[in-house]
Design a protein around this motif. Structure first.
Motif, PDB file in Angstrom:
ATOM      1  N   TYR A  39       5.637  -0.263 -30.629  1.00 44.94           N
ATOM      2  CA  TYR A  39       5.406  -0.214 -29.185  1.00 44.94           C
ATOM      3  C   TYR A  39       5.381   1.231 -28.686  1.00 44.94           C
ATOM      4  CZ  TYR A  39       5.796  -1.219 -24.222  1.00 44.94           C
ATOM      5  OH  TYR A  39       5.564  -1.273 -22.876  1.00 44.94           O
ATOM      6  N   GLU A  40       6.260   2.074 -29.199  1.00 43.95           N
ATOM      7  CA  GLU A  40       6.263   3.493 -28.822  1.00 43.95           C
ATOM      8  C   GLU A  40       4.946   4.163 -29.203  1.00 43.95           C
ATOM      9  OE1 GLU A  40       8.404   5.728 -27.187  1.00 43.95           O
ATOM     10  OE2 GLU A  40       9.304   3.858 -26.537  1.00 43.95           O
ATOM     11  N   ILE A  41       4.451   3.843 -30.390  1.00 48.94           N
ATOM     12  CA  ILE A  41       3.175   4.405 -30.838  1.00 48.94           C
ATOM     13  C   ILE A  41       2.053   3.929 -29.918  1.00 48.94           C
ATOM     14  CG2 ILE A  41       1.454   4.349 -32.686  1.00 48.94           C
ATOM     15  CD1 ILE A  41       3.836   4.360 -34.665  1.00 48.94           C
ATOM     16  N   LYS A  42       2.053   2.649 -29.598  1.00 47.58           N
ATOM     17  CA  LYS A  42       1.007   2.088 -28.744  1.00 47.58           C
ATOM     18  C   LYS A  42       1.007   2.733 -27.359  1.00 47.58           C
ATOM     19  CE  LYS A  42      -0.079  -2.419 -28.599  1.00 47.58           C
ATOM     20  NZ  LYS A  42       0.075  -3.867 -28.341  1.00 47.58           N
ATOM     21  N   THR A  43       2.172   2.863 -26.752  1.00 49.43           N
ATOM     22  CA  THR A  43       2.226   3.442 -25.401  1.00 49.43           C
ATOM     23  C   THR A  43       1.897   4.935 -25.417  1.00 49.43           C
ATOM     24  OG1 THR A  43       4.632   3.762 -25.550  1.00 49.43           O
ATOM     25  CG2 THR A  43       3.857   1.726 -24.506  1.00 49.43           C
ATOM     26  N   THR A  44       2.265   5.626 -26.475  1.00 53.18           N
ATOM     27  CA  THR A  44       1.941   7.043 -26.588  1.00 53.18           C
ATOM     28  C   THR A  44       0.441   7.229 -26.772  1.00 53.18           C
ATOM     29  OG1 THR A  44       4.125   7.454 -27.528  1.00 53.18           O
ATOM     30  CG2 THR A  44       2.489   9.186 -27.804  1.00 53.18           C
ATOM     31  N   LYS A  45      -0.200   6.332 -27.527  1.00 51.18           N
ATOM     32  CA  LYS A  45      -1.653   6.380 -27.687  1.00 51.18           C
ATOM     33  C   LYS A  45      -2.342   6.222 -26.334  1.00 51.18           C
ATOM     34  CE  LYS A  45      -3.549   4.473 -31.510  1.00 51.18           C
ATOM     35  NZ  LYS A  45      -3.827   3.442 -32.547  1.00 51.18           N
ATOM     36  N   VAL A  46      -1.855   5.307 -25.522  1.00 52.29           N
ATOM     37  CA  VAL A  46      -2.447   5.085 -24.199  1.00 52.29           C
ATOM     38  C   VAL A  46      -2.329   6.349 -23.347  1.00 52.29           C
ATOM     39  CG1 VAL A  46      -2.193   3.788 -22.036  1.00 52.29           C
ATOM     40  CG2 VAL A  46      -2.126   2.590 -24.218  1.00 52.29           C
ATOM     41  N   LYS A  47      -1.189   6.999 -23.398  1.00 51.78           N
ATOM     42  CA  LYS A  47      -0.998   8.241 -22.639  1.00 51.78           C
ATOM     43  C   LYS A  47      -1.994   9.301 -23.086  1.00 51.78           C
ATOM     44  CE  LYS A  47       3.921   7.655 -21.781  1.00 51.78           C
ATOM     45  NZ  LYS A  47       5.267   8.172 -22.047  1.00 51.78           N
ATOM     46  N   LEU A  48      -2.128   9.482 -24.392  1.00 51.04           N
ATOM     47  CA  LEU A  48      -3.047  10.497 -24.904  1.00 51.04           C
ATOM     48  C   LEU A  48      -4.493  10.160 -24.563  1.00 51.04           C
ATOM     49  CD1 LEU A  48      -1.368  11.233 -28.335  1.00 51.04           C
ATOM     50  CD2 LEU A  48      -1.556  12.801 -26.398  1.00 51.04           C
ATOM     51  N   GLU A  49      -4.858   8.897 -24.694  1.00 46.96           N
ATOM     52  CA  GLU A  49      -6.212   8.485 -24.355  1.00 46.96           C
ATOM     53  C   GLU A  49      -6.513   8.703 -22.879  1.00 46.96           C
ATOM     54  OE1 GLU A  49      -6.173   4.506 -25.894  1.00 46.96           O
ATOM     55  OE2 GLU A  49      -6.793   5.147 -27.887  1.00 46.96           O
ATOM     56  N   SER A  50      -5.505   8.559 -22.022  1.00 48.16           N
ATOM     57  CA  SER A  50      -5.715   8.790 -20.589  1.00 48.16           C
ATOM     58  C   SER A  50      -6.044  10.251 -20.294  1.00 48.16           C
ATOM     59  CB  SER A  50      -4.493   8.344 -19.781  1.00 48.16           C
ATOM     60  OG  SER A  50      -3.421   9.253 -19.924  1.00 48.16           O
ATOM     61  N   PHE A  51      -5.659  11.161 -21.201  1.00 45.35           N
ATOM     62  CA  PHE A  51      -6.007  12.578 -21.072  1.00 45.35           C
ATOM     63  C   PHE A  51      -7.308  12.898 -21.813  1.00 45.35           C
ATOM     64  CE2 PHE A  51      -1.368  13.123 -20.293  1.00 45.35           C
ATOM     65  CZ  PHE A  51      -1.447  13.844 -19.115  1.00 45.35           C
ATOM     66  N   GLY A  52      -7.935  11.893 -22.412  1.00 47.11           N
ATOM     67  CA  GLY A  52      -9.190  12.098 -23.127  1.00 47.11           C
ATOM     68  C   GLY A  52      -9.025  12.650 -24.530  1.00 47.11           C
ATOM     69  N   ILE A  53      -7.839  12.494 -25.113  1.00 47.89           N
ATOM     70  CA  ILE A  53      -7.565  12.993 -26.457  1.00 47.89           C
ATOM     71  C   ILE A  53      -8.118  12.020 -27.491  1.00 47.89           C
ATOM     72  CG2 ILE A  53      -5.758  13.713 -28.085  1.00 47.89           C
ATOM     73  CD1 ILE A  53      -5.991  15.486 -25.570  1.00 47.89           C
ATOM     74  N   ASN A  54      -8.867  12.529 -28.464  1.00 49.94           N
ATOM     75  CA  ASN A  54      -9.390  11.726 -29.560  1.00 49.94           C
ATOM     76  C   ASN A  54      -8.279  11.558 -30.595  1.00 49.94           C
ATOM     77  OD1 ASN A  54     -10.686  10.588 -31.724  1.00 49.94           O
ATOM     78  ND2 ASN A  54     -12.302  12.111 -31.840  1.00 49.94           N
ATOM     79  N   LEU A  55      -7.815  10.341 -30.755  1.00 50.41           N
ATOM     80  CA  LEU A  55      -6.683  10.073 -31.647  1.00 50.41           C
ATOM     81  C   LEU A  55      -7.078   9.961 -33.107  1.00 50.41           C
ATOM     82  CD1 LEU A  55      -4.781   7.492 -29.452  1.00 50.41           C
ATOM     83  CD2 LEU A  55      -4.282   9.910 -29.750  1.00 50.41           C
ATOM     84  N   HIS A  56      -8.350   9.830 -33.387  1.00 52.41           N
ATOM     85  CA  HIS A  56      -8.799   9.653 -34.773  1.00 52.41           C
ATOM     86  C   HIS A  56      -8.297  10.786 -35.663  1.00 52.41           C
ATOM     87  CE1 HIS A  56     -11.221   8.513 -38.173  1.00 52.41           C
ATOM     88  NE2 HIS A  56     -11.692   9.750 -38.232  1.00 52.41           N
ATOM     89  N   ASP A  57      -8.349  12.005 -35.170  1.00 50.99           N
ATOM     90  CA  ASP A  57      -7.934  13.156 -35.972  1.00 50.99           C
ATOM     91  C   ASP A  57      -6.419  13.313 -36.049  1.00 50.99           C
ATOM     92  OD1 ASP A  57     -10.580  13.776 -36.469  1.00 50.99           O
ATOM     93  OD2 ASP A  57     -10.727  15.128 -34.767  1.00 50.99           O
ATOM     94  N   LEU A  58      -5.686  12.570 -35.239  1.00 48.75           N
ATOM     95  CA  LEU A  58      -4.231  12.700 -35.216  1.00 48.75           C
ATOM     96  C   LEU A  58      -3.525  11.673 -36.095  1.00 48.75           C
ATOM     97  CD1 LEU A  58      -3.613  13.295 -31.394  1.00 48.75           C
ATOM     98  CD2 LEU A  58      -3.658  15.002 -33.225  1.00 48.75           C
ATOM     99  N   GLU A  59      -4.253  10.681 -36.562  1.00 42.14           N
ATOM    100  CA  GLU A  59      -3.625   9.630 -37.350  1.00 42.14           C
ATOM    101  C   GLU A  59      -3.664   9.976 -38.833  1.00 42.14           C
ATOM    102  OE1 GLU A  59      -5.573   6.037 -36.156  1.00 42.14           O
ATOM    103  OE2 GLU A  59      -4.638   6.089 -34.179  1.00 42.14           O
ATOM    104  N   PHE A  60      -2.652   9.510 -39.555  1.00 41.72           N
ATOM    105  CA  PHE A  60      -2.587   9.729 -40.996  1.00 41.72           C
ATOM    106  C   PHE A  60      -3.774   9.039 -41.654  1.00 41.72           C
ATOM    107  CE2 PHE A  60       2.071  10.420 -40.485  1.00 41.72           C
ATOM    108  CZ  PHE A  60       2.126  11.652 -41.092  1.00 41.72           C
ATOM    109  N   GLN A  61      -4.373   9.731 -42.582  1.00 45.16           N
ATOM    110  CA  GLN A  61      -5.471   9.154 -43.365  1.00 45.16           C
ATOM    111  C   GLN A  61      -4.917   8.774 -44.730  1.00 45.16           C
ATOM    112  OE1 GLN A  61      -8.454   8.745 -41.832  1.00 45.16           O
ATOM    113  NE2 GLN A  61      -7.479   9.671 -40.054  1.00 45.16           N
ATOM    114  N   GLU A  62      -5.181   7.579 -45.148  1.00 50.80           N
ATOM    115  CA  GLU A  62      -4.715   7.093 -46.457  1.00 50.80           C
ATOM    116  C   GLU A  62      -5.544   7.677 -47.562  1.00 50.80           C
ATOM    117  OE1 GLU A  62      -1.907   5.283 -46.949  1.00 50.80           O
ATOM    118  OE2 GLU A  62      -1.623   5.428 -44.826  1.00 50.80           O
TER     119      GLU A  62
END
Length: 62
Positions: A39-62
């Motif tokens: 839930y913390e990850i989900k709500t933090t993603k929403v905050k970042l997206e509201s600022f127009g931040i692209n989260l694709h580059d911030l997530e761990f890649q397997e």
């Protein structure tokens, strides 16, 4: 908007990115289900997206 406001917004975004990065590291190290962490990850993603931040580059890649 004053010049100081822009820097303050930059600092806020930077702090949220750092928080998101730390949550991702905890999630990766975690071996069990953790709904609070998810839930913390989900709500933090929403905050970042509201600022127009692209989260694709911030997530761990397997």
């Amino acid at each position: 908007m004053k010049a100081g406001d822009e820097m303050n917004q930059f600092e806020v975004i930077n702090n949220i990115i750092d928080y998101y990065k730390n949550l991702q590291a905890i999630k990766r190290a975690n071996t069990c289900e953790n709904k609070v962490l998810d839930y913390e990850i989900k709500t933090t993603k929403v905050k970042l997206e509201s600022f127009g931040i692209n989260l694709h580059d911030l997530e761990f890649q397997e």
